[in-house]
Write a protein that holds these residues in place. Structure first.
Motif, PDB file in Angstrom:
ATOM      1  N   VAL A 101     -15.177  63.687  33.534  1.00  0.00           N
ATOM      2  CA  VAL A 101     -16.369  63.855  32.692  1.00  0.00           C
ATOM      3  C   VAL A 101     -15.995  64.535  31.382  1.00  0.00           C
ATOM      4  O   VAL A 101     -16.518  64.188  30.315  1.00  0.00           O
ATOM      5  N   ALA A 102     -15.071  65.487  31.429  1.00  0.00           N
ATOM      6  CA  ALA A 102     -14.630  66.174  30.217  1.00  0.00           C
ATOM      7  C   ALA A 102     -14.057  65.203  29.193  1.00  0.00           C
ATOM      8  O   ALA A 102     -14.291  65.343  27.989  1.00  0.00           O
ATOM      9  N   GLU A 103     -13.339  64.219  29.671  1.00  0.00           N
ATOM     10  CA  GLU A 103     -12.667  63.286  28.757  1.00  0.00           C
ATOM     11  C   GLU A 103     -13.561  62.128  28.309  1.00  0.00           C
ATOM     12  O   GLU A 103     -13.216  61.430  27.352  1.00  0.00           O
ATOM     13  N   THR A 104     -14.683  61.919  28.968  1.00  0.00           N
ATOM     14  CA  THR A 104     -15.493  60.732  28.652  1.00  0.00           C
ATOM     15  C   THR A 104     -16.924  61.034  28.213  1.00  0.00           C
ATOM     16  O   THR A 104     -17.559  60.194  27.579  1.00  0.00           O
ATOM     17  N   ALA A 105     -17.462  62.212  28.559  1.00  0.00           N
ATOM     18  CA  ALA A 105     -18.864  62.504  28.241  1.00  0.00           C
ATOM     19  C   ALA A 105     -19.099  62.442  26.734  1.00  0.00           C
ATOM     20  O   ALA A 105     -18.337  62.992  25.944  1.00  0.00           O
ATOM     21  N   GLY A 106     -20.145  61.754  26.353  1.00  0.00           N
ATOM     22  CA  GLY A 106     -20.481  61.621  24.943  1.00  0.00           C
ATOM     23  C   GLY A 106     -19.937  60.358  24.312  1.00  0.00           C
ATOM     24  O   GLY A 106     -20.480  59.878  23.306  1.00  0.00           O
ATOM     25  N   SER A 107     -18.862  59.814  24.895  1.00  0.00           N
ATOM     26  CA  SER A 107     -18.285  58.587  24.353  1.00  0.00           C
ATOM     27  C   SER A 107     -18.447  57.411  25.311  1.00  0.00           C
ATOM     28  O   SER A 107     -18.571  56.261  24.885  1.00  0.00           O
ATOM     29  N   ALA A 108     -18.441  57.674  26.603  1.00  0.00           N
ATOM     30  CA  ALA A 108     -18.607  56.610  27.599  1.00  0.00           C
ATOM     31  C   ALA A 108     -20.078  56.263  27.756  1.00  0.00           C
ATOM     32  O   ALA A 108     -20.966  57.034  27.379  1.00  0.00           O
ATOM     33  N   PRO A 109     -20.383  55.077  28.293  1.00  0.00           N
ATOM     34  CA  PRO A 109     -21.784  54.738  28.585  1.00  0.00           C
ATOM     35  C   PRO A 109     -22.394  55.761  29.531  1.00  0.00           C
ATOM     36  O   PRO A 109     -21.699  56.382  30.337  1.00  0.00           O
ATOM     37  N   VAL A 110     -23.701  55.916  29.444  1.00  0.00           N
ATOM     38  CA  VAL A 110     -24.384  56.912  30.255  1.00  0.00           C
ATOM     39  C   VAL A 110     -24.169  56.639  31.741  1.00  0.00           C
ATOM     40  O   VAL A 110     -23.988  57.568  32.532  1.00  0.00           O
ATOM     41  N   TRP A 111     -24.165  55.353  32.130  1.00  0.00           N
ATOM     42  CA  TRP A 111     -23.990  55.030  33.543  1.00  0.00           C
ATOM     43  C   TRP A 111     -22.616  55.479  34.040  1.00  0.00           C
ATOM     44  O   TRP A 111     -22.455  55.878  35.201  1.00  0.00           O
ATOM     45  N   ALA A 112     -21.606  55.425  33.158  1.00  0.00           N
ATOM     46  CA  ALA A 112     -20.265  55.850  33.549  1.00  0.00           C
ATOM     47  C   ALA A 112     -20.223  57.366  33.769  1.00  0.00           C
ATOM     48  O   ALA A 112     -19.585  57.849  34.712  1.00  0.00           O
ATOM     49  N   THR A 113     -20.907  58.104  32.900  1.00  0.00           N
ATOM     50  CA  THR A 113     -20.989  59.558  33.078  1.00  0.00           C
ATOM     51  C   THR A 113     -21.671  59.898  34.393  1.00  0.00           C
ATOM     52  O   THR A 113     -21.221  60.775  35.148  1.00  0.00           O
TER      53      THR A 113
END
Length: 452
Positions: free
Chosen positions: A347-359
């Motif tokens: 989550v640290a590496e993807t939150a804010g950039s990944a799609p919401v469903w991925a988070t």
């Protein structure tokens, strides 16, 4: 037949028909309501700021006033449960919590809201160890107690699952309803308490010096983490008060935390794991909720993002006791912490950039930690201490948990001031590192043969 009371204790009648079931249901609702109030607030923070004002520091205090009071008074609350009886302590705690919740819902200013949150946290501190002590007394058999603890934990799992979405829904009407919703749930717990049998009392003087020094140490520590400009003096005060607390406990005739208790391996391991677990489990929703709403999600949408993570805990909680009986507490706890670490780092590496469903999907890994870490640790702890110290042992564990959560919000909030995206990433990577240390502690400290 009522069991004979040990010397210095009043008799208890938990063996009366229906008493154990009523005890478990009341304790479950108590845990539900104090957990709900911790998780339901995060998604409503922007609405609170829009109505009452305040910046990030103000929002930190809305969260941490509750958590700090919770942590500061848990040790005394554990002693209170042992001294006046878990049933009476539980009733006082739930009654106070209901009253404070109503006051929070009617608060006209941010300062008054923070003040009522302090009262709310103090009452919650009484509810938590007394509910655990009630279960320990109602279910003396270790296996049945482990299963009862799992059902008790269901109260927290349901609250954690429903909290973010319920908070989003209630915020559509008014953020004030996130506090007022506690009133009927608390009232139901009090109704059930009438059917609960008398609990044992262990009479001893109250440790006022220990309470004062312990509360000052924790309050100053959290204050220093939130207010960077006065961190130095606050940390000095915290250190002095902490040393004073240790001295008082070593010399007191009736210490709030008996030194012998802290020499018990299971207690020390539980304290470390409880603290570390809450850094990630409590800190992540705080930063991710603010990040998602910063990117345009509503309070309700943000709550829905957390739903898969929370439902994971709800589904797995009833299954964990059987898993522990088969595999042992150490394997289950270590595995849960390692999966949680992976989730926090992802989550640290993807939150804010990944799609919401991925988070949402990645946070499920963090959600696995809830049922696989805390219930087994609690069961091991209760099995390792005498029954008359169940309340204080529970208080020590939950103090470490709440202090971990309070410090996480304080430190993570300070990191967010440098930028919400970068602050979120650093916060979650820090939480992942702490979870790894907890996994190592569990591997070294828990017995391979422990099946409870």
């Amino acid at each position: 037949m009522t069991r004979a009371a040990p010397p210095g204790e009043a008799a208890s009648d938990f063996t009366q028909p229906g008493s154990a079931t009523a005890t478990l249901l009341a304790a479950l609702l108590g845990f539900f309501v104090v957990t709900l109030d911790a998780v339901i607030v995060n998604v409503a923070l922007p609405a609170v700021r829009a109505d009452l004002g305040g910046g990030i520091a103000g929002l930190q205090w809305v969260v941490d006033a509750y958590t700090l009071a919770f942590a500061a008074f848990l040790l005394s609350a554990g002693s209170l449960a042992d001294r006046i009886g878990a049933k009476r302590a539980f009733g006082w705690g739930v009654g106070g919590f209901v009253a404070a919740s109503a006051a929070c819902g009617l608060a006209p200013s941010l300062a008054m809201l923070v003040g009522f949150r302090l009262v709310q946290g103090t009452a919650a501190a009484v509810v938590m160890p007394s509910s655990m002590a009630l279960i320990g007394q109602a279910f003396p058999d270790p296996v049945k107690r482990g299963r009862a603890v799992a059902w008790w934990a269901m109260g927290g799992a349901v609250a954690s699952s429903a909290g973010p979405v319920l908070g989003g829904l209630l915020t559509l009407a008014s953020w004030r309803w996130i506090f007022l919703v506690n009133v009927p749930v608390g009232a139901a717990a009090l109704v059930l308490l009438v059917r609960v049998g008398r609990s044992a009392r262990h009479r001893a003087p109250f440790d006022w010096a220990g309470q004062a020094t312990g509360a000052v140490a924790m309050a100053a520590l959290v204050f220093g983490a939130i207010d960077a400009h006065r961190a130095g003096p606050a940390l000095v005060v915290s250190g002095i008060a902490g040393v004073a607390f240790a001295v008082v406990q070593a010399r007191a005739k009736h210490p709030m935390v008996p030194p012998a208790l802290m020499r018990t391996r299971a207690v020390v391991v539980a304290v470390v794991i409880g603290f570390a677990f809450m850094v990630g489990y409590y800190g992540m929703p705080f930063v991710v909720s603010l990040l998602l709403q910063h990117h345009g999600l509503s309070a309700l949408d943000t709550g829905v993002v957390f739903l898969p993570m929370m439902l994971t805990g709800l589904v797995l909680t009833p299954l964990v006791p059987r898993l522990v009986e088969c595999a042992g507490a150490r394997r289950v706890v270590v595995s849960g912490l390692l999966v949680m670490t992976i989730g926090l780092a992802a989550v640290a590496e993807t939150a804010g950039s990944a799609p919401v469903w991925a988070t949402a999907a990645l946070m499920v890994l963090v959600g696995l930690g809830g049922p696989t870490v805390i219930p087994p640790v609690i069961a091991v702890l209760l099995a390792a201490v005498p029954g008359k110290q169940a309340g204080i042992a529970s208080g020590v564990l939950n103090t470490s948990r709440q202090l971990g959560g309070a410090l996480a919000v304080a430190v993570f909030g300070a990191l967010l001031s440098a930028g919400i995206a970068s602050g979120t990433r650093v916060s979650l990577l820090l939480a992942a590192a702490v979870a790894v240390l907890a996994a190592l502690t569990a591997y070294k400290g828990l017995s391979r043969k422990d099946r409870r």
